[in-house]
Design a protein around this motif. Structure first.
Motif, short mmCIF file in Angstrom:
data_model
loop_
_atom_site.label_atom_id
_atom_site.label_comp_id
_atom_site.label_asym_id
_atom_site.label_seq_id
_atom_site.Cartn_x
_atom_site.Cartn_y
_atom_site.Cartn_z
N ARG A 80 2.32 2.79 -2.49
CA ARG A 80 3.23 2.48 -1.39
C ARG A 80 2.40 2.26 -0.14
N ALA A 81 2.99 1.62 0.86
CA ALA A 81 2.28 1.32 2.10
C ALA A 81 3.13 1.70 3.30
N GLU A 82 2.45 1.95 4.42
CA GLU A 82 3.15 2.26 5.66
C GLU A 82 2.31 1.82 6.85
N LYS A 124 4.12 4.97 10.55
CA LYS A 124 5.07 5.85 9.86
C LYS A 124 6.30 5.11 9.32
N LYS A 125 6.23 3.79 9.27
CA LYS A 125 7.32 3.02 8.70
C LYS A 125 6.86 2.37 7.40
N ALA A 126 7.73 2.35 6.41
CA ALA A 126 7.40 1.77 5.12
C ALA A 126 7.12 0.28 5.26
N VAL A 127 6.13 -0.19 4.48
CA VAL A 127 5.76 -1.60 4.46
C VAL A 127 5.89 -2.10 3.03
N ALA A 128 6.54 -3.24 2.87
CA ALA A 128 6.75 -3.79 1.53
C ALA A 128 5.42 -4.27 0.93
N LEU A 129 5.26 -4.00 -0.36
CA LEU A 129 4.11 -4.49 -1.13
C LEU A 129 4.61 -5.43 -2.21
N HIS A 170 -3.92 -7.19 -10.80
CA HIS A 170 -4.69 -6.21 -10.05
C HIS A 170 -4.65 -6.43 -8.54
N SER A 171 -3.68 -7.20 -8.04
CA SER A 171 -3.62 -7.51 -6.61
C SER A 171 -2.22 -7.30 -6.04
N TRP A 172 -2.19 -6.86 -4.78
CA TRP A 172 -0.95 -6.67 -4.03
C TRP A 172 -1.12 -7.31 -2.65
N GLN A 173 0.01 -7.68 -2.05
CA GLN A 173 -0.02 -8.14 -0.67
C GLN A 173 1.01 -7.36 0.14
N ALA A 174 0.54 -6.80 1.26
CA ALA A 174 1.44 -6.06 2.15
C ALA A 174 2.12 -7.03 3.11
N ALA A 228 -2.51 -0.60 12.38
CA ALA A 228 -3.21 -0.27 11.14
C ALA A 228 -2.24 -0.18 9.97
N LEU A 229 -2.77 -0.50 8.79
CA LEU A 229 -2.01 -0.41 7.54
C LEU A 229 -2.60 0.70 6.68
N THR A 230 -1.75 1.59 6.18
CA THR A 230 -2.19 2.66 5.28
C THR A 230 -1.49 2.51 3.94
N VAL A 231 -2.26 2.59 2.88
CA VAL A 231 -1.73 2.48 1.52
C VAL A 231 -2.02 3.78 0.78
N HIS A 232 -1.00 4.33 0.15
CA HIS A 232 -1.14 5.56 -0.63
C HIS A 232 -0.91 5.22 -2.10
N TYR A 233 -1.78 5.75 -2.98
CA TYR A 233 -1.59 5.48 -4.41
C TYR A 233 -2.22 6.60 -5.24
N THR A 234 -1.74 6.74 -6.45
CA THR A 234 -2.28 7.71 -7.39
C THR A 234 -2.91 6.97 -8.56
N VAL A 235 -4.02 7.53 -9.06
CA VAL A 235 -4.78 6.91 -10.14
C VAL A 235 -4.89 7.88 -11.30
#
Length: 593
Positions: A58-60, A63-68, A74-78, A84-91
């Motif tokens: 997910r991206a934000e 503090k607001k959600a950003v669509a991905l 293997h690619s995403w676009q925000a 600034a853009l922050t992306v959170h993910y689990t591996v």
């Protein structure tokens, strides 16, 4: 150094094998930032699609959600954002090899290619990563080992690290856990040997022997070493083996039984194998991590990077890894020739050498060498092993035709000086041009024979010029993989099925059925599980065959999938594919340089 991209990574759930990663792009692309994870890792030439292990993302921004939006596998676009853009993910990380990422309650490990998304347009910008400790008390004593340049870290190693760009970030693997550490200096440069897993070993001896290998290699190419510090990361377990080179470190996995034990003076076969692996990966510091094909300059980690030169970077490294052991004084010439005999035997036993050239083997690594099946021994040749033999042949050819004034050593040093001068990758025909310019020899016919044809390498003739006699004879037993001997005597004939096998709960599994062999002629196939020979249950197929003679007809019962089949097999003579080497007095002069 300001950072365009920053990362945070934490082993958040060892029991579920999950790393939690966040990345912040300070100035994302105006049209929407593209993010991608590499599809492969340098040094392992296969598309591995690491992005399949991203469990959630997910991206934000502010503090607001950003669509991905997913662009491909293997690619995403925000979506475009202000600020600034922050992306959170689990591996998900449960790959015990040296190529991916691993996490459980005992240990963590990752390559950057598995966990760090690349921000398109920022790949040449400085970046920072904060490595955070696990939150569970069970991992309270965990430490960090990595060659990544530290910026602000604790004694445990957790904290902030920096890299000049994305390529540097992903070229420093990270080990986490309660590992043991032993340090030494080689040619004045600090080295660390990290060992994790369950084992008992003499780590001081491991460090001392590794130091000898490192110092020989550094001096071979010339001081100073091309790094400020170096880290070996070894995980030991059961029946595992492998390594992957990096610019200032290497990741290794090996059997715990291969480690040296306290009170042992000699070098057993298992420890010798480990030392060879260490030598191989360290030599890559020069030969592929810096000197490399133009196809890898720079790496495009989104797609295959085809080159016909892997024989030169993997095969030549496989030649020097064992030479380094004898030239550094760890083993003698006779022990080295025993290793060489095994390599010659291994190549001779694969019919693929008659079908695939070394140039093609290099080019097709992505689809053939790294994706082997039961027919691979019949269809491909290894650019590692036959590449090592081609390097030997080239070395001896140069020595013979320059009266010992030049050698493959001369070529490697010329290539290194070229890299120091221009830092450029080698065009597909450039390696050969440098070899000719360095030696003063016309080598086109040699390369046409050794690299671009399937003709047999003239090893016996070339070794004879160095006082080493070579013959290919039938194997004495299934365990016979070649050897150095005092006298070369004819081998006794024994029958063979022409198969490669592995143990199986039901019987004996045929992992490969060799071209032209008795099993292939009878209709057996790779994957079949032989359960009986002439009506008797079989658990040792070689022992059952030894009771017979060449030309005998035997009946085999085997399962193919869930179907029981029977085969009538006429046994054949064992082929002459096992190398015997004999060292004459004053022979083998090239071995020590």
């Amino acid at each position: 150094m300001s950072t365009a991209v920053s990362y945070r990574i934490r082993p958040v759930s060892p029991e579920a094998h999950l790393f939690e990663v966040s990345m912040t792009v300070a100035q994302p692309a105006v049209a929407g930032q593209v993010l991608r994870l590499p599809a492969w890792i340098p040094g392992s030439y296969m598309i591995r699609e690491f992005a399949r292990h991203i469990v959630s993302i997910r991206a934000e921004s502010g503090k607001k959600a950003v669509a991905l939006s997913k662009l491909d596998k293997h690619s995403w676009q925000a979506a475009p954002v202000q600020g600034a853009l922050t992306v959170h993910y689990t591996v998900y990380a449960f790959d015990l090899s040296v190529r991916g990422a691993y996490l459980d309650g005992e240990r963590g490990f990752y390559n950057g290619t598995s966990v760090f998304l690349q921000a398109d347009g920022c790949e040449h910008e400085p970046c920072e990563v904060e490595i955070l400790p696990p939150q569970d008390k069970a991992q309270a004593k965990w430490k960090v080992a990595t060659s990544l340049p530290a910026h602000d870290i604790k004694k445990s190693g957790f904290g902030h690290y920096r890299a000049a760009n994305y390529d540097e970030l992903i070229d420093h693997p990270v080990e986490l856990g309660e590992f043991e550490r032993v340090s030494f200096k080689a040619c004045g440069v600090p080295h660390e040997f990290i060992v994790s897993g369950k084992y008992k070993a003499d780590l001081k001896r491991l460090a001392a022997d590794t130091k000898r290998i490192c110092e020989w290699q550094v001096r071979f190419f010339g001081e100073p070493a091309p790094f400020e510090r170096y880290v070996f990361m070894l995980f030991v377990g059961g029946d595992i083996y492998g390594g992957l080179e990096h610019r200032a470190s290497t990741a290794l996995v090996a059997s715990r039984d291969d480690l040296p034990q306290a009170g042992e003076d000699g070098i057993g076969d298992g420890y010798l194998k480990l030392l060879g692996l260490i030598s191989h990966e360290y030599f890559h510091t020069w030969n592929v991590k810096r000197m490399k094909p133009a196809a890898f300059t720079p790496y495009d980690l989104n797609r295959e990077g085809h080159t016909t030169l892997l024989w030169a970077f993997e095969g030549i490294t496989s030649y020097y890894d064992d030479l380094a052991l004898v030239r550094s004084g760890l083993i003698d010439e006779r022990r080295y020739l025993g290793l060489l005999a095994k390599t010659i035997t291994g190549v001779a036993r694969g019919n693929g050498r008659n079908k695939q050239t070394l140039a093609d083997s290099s080019f097709d690594a992505w689809t053939k060498y790294y994706r082997q099946d039961e027919n691979s021994p019949n269809s491909i040749v290894s650019y590692y092993t036959k590449g090592a033999l081609a390097a030997l042949a080239l070395d001896l050819h140069i020595r013979q035709h320059t009266a010992g004034a030049k050698s493959l050593d001369s070529v490697m040093l010329a290539l290194w000086q070229k890299w120091l001068a221009d830092g450029q990758g080698l065009a597909e025909d450039e390696w050969e041009r440098v070899a000719e310019d360095t030696t003063g020899l016309k080598l086109g016919k040699f390369f046409d024979m050794a690299i671009r044809s399937t003709r047999e390498l003239p090893l016996a003739e070339l070794l004879a010029t160095q006082g080493v006699e070579m013959q290919l004879l039938p194997a004495d037993s299934s365990a016979d993989s070649g050897s150095v001997v005092d006298e070369i005597a004819p081998a006794s004939m024994r029958p063979t099925l022409g198969v490669k096998t592995a143990s199986d709960a039901q019987g004996v599994k045929l992992t490969a059925v060799l071209d032209g062999g008795a099993a292939q002629a009878a209709g057996l196939a790779g994957g079949d599980v032989v359960i009986a020979v002439d009506g008797l249950k079989v658990t040792d197929l070689d022992k059952a065959i030894r009771r017979c003679c060449s030309g005998d007809s035997i009946k085999l019962h085997a399962f193919r999938r869930d179907e029981l089949l029977s085969f009538r097999v006429t046994l054949q003579d064992t082929p002459a594919d096992t190398c015997r080497l004999r060292l004459a007095e004053q022979g083998g002069r090239w071995i020590k340089g």
